[in-house]
Design an enzyme around this catalytic site. Structure first.
Site: not given
Ligand code: GLP
Length: 260
Positions: A67, A136, A138, A143
């Protein structure tokens, strides 16, 4: 699903690196799917170290990222282009023309998303997709309420996700509302999904994704339908799994030929 619970995030990251490196050694032209966020940073550090010390070769690898934020220049410090360059791509011998990240500045989002799907297809599909999980539930930026069959497209972030990612932008008001993300259908097409989740903030999302009902309200629960989904957890993120004892037994008693 294979649920692997490691004592801490360091052990889990080491094992994740071993799995990814094993694939690259076995299939030098592998197609790797990368994720961003805090969670995979240590995994990337290990891959860089393996490249430096053991000559792990990424020269034939193709990369696709999950993304990117809409409206951010690739050089913006909070963009996922910058993140990937800083943590991995600038530190290994991957060819930049084989690196694919959605382009957040496109003026034609639908065409950009279709072409991203086409490029994944033309590369032969993604062999292993590294995933984190949002608080959440995702995946990528899919989402809650995302279609379980969705493809790469624009999504609107929830307030919770913008809050979770605010630190990288120096404040929630600076976090974009829109993103381009691979869809859940795109992720489901990957041959292996390797999801990493660490720390107490992920406990609930992990429990819902692994043992809760399959629902668009917990997008990661779609992995229950994936033929090869591996959840690599630390003790904290696994704390609410009802069947933890079973997952541990399974992992500790894997037949030798199945071990990583
Ligand atoms: C963002 C990214 C996800 C990732 C998530 C969790 O939303 N788009 O790909 O998994 O963050 O991030 P973190 O690893 O910092 O908790």
């Amino acid at each position: 699903m294979e649920i692997i619970i490691q004592p801490d995030s360091h052990e889990a990251s080491r094992l994740a690196a071993k799995i990814v490196a094993g694939l690259v050694k076995e299939k030098p032209h592998a197609v790797l799917g990368f994720a961003t966020g805090q969670t995979p940073i240590e995994l990337y550090r290990h891959l860089v170290e393996m490249h430096r010390k053991e000559r792990l070769d990424f020269s034939e690898v193709t990369a696709f990222n999950l993304d990117e934020y809409v409206g951010l220049e690739p050089g913006h410090p909070a963009s996922y282009h910058s993140y990937m360059n800083e943590h991995l791509f600038n530190l290994i011998n991957i060819r930049k023309d084989r690196v694919n990240i959605p382009f957040g500045l496109t003026d034609d989002i639908p065409t950009c998303c279709r072409s991203y799907e086409d490029r994944i297809h033309a590369a032969g599909g993604i062999d292993i997709q590294i995933l984190g999980i949002g608080t959440d539930g995702h995946l990528g930026f899919n989402e809650p309420s995302s279609s379980l069959a969705s493809r790469t497209r624009i999504k609107t972030l929830t307030a919770q996700t913008r809050k979770d990612n605010a630190a990288a932008f120096g404040g929630m008001d600076k976090v974009p509302h829109h993103v381009i993300t691979m869809g859940l259908g795109t992720i489901m097409d990957c041959r292996t999904c390797l999801l990493l989740a660490f720390g107490p903030k992920k406990t609930r999302a992990v429990a819902q994704a692994v043992e809760g009902p399959l629902t668009a309200m917990v997008p990661a629960s779609i992995l229950q339908m994936h033929p090869r989904a591996i959840f690599l957890l630390d003790e904290e993120s696994a704390a609410e799994l009802q069947r933890a004892y079973y997952y541990r037994w399974v992992y500790d008693n894997k037949p030798a030929w199945q071990k990583y």
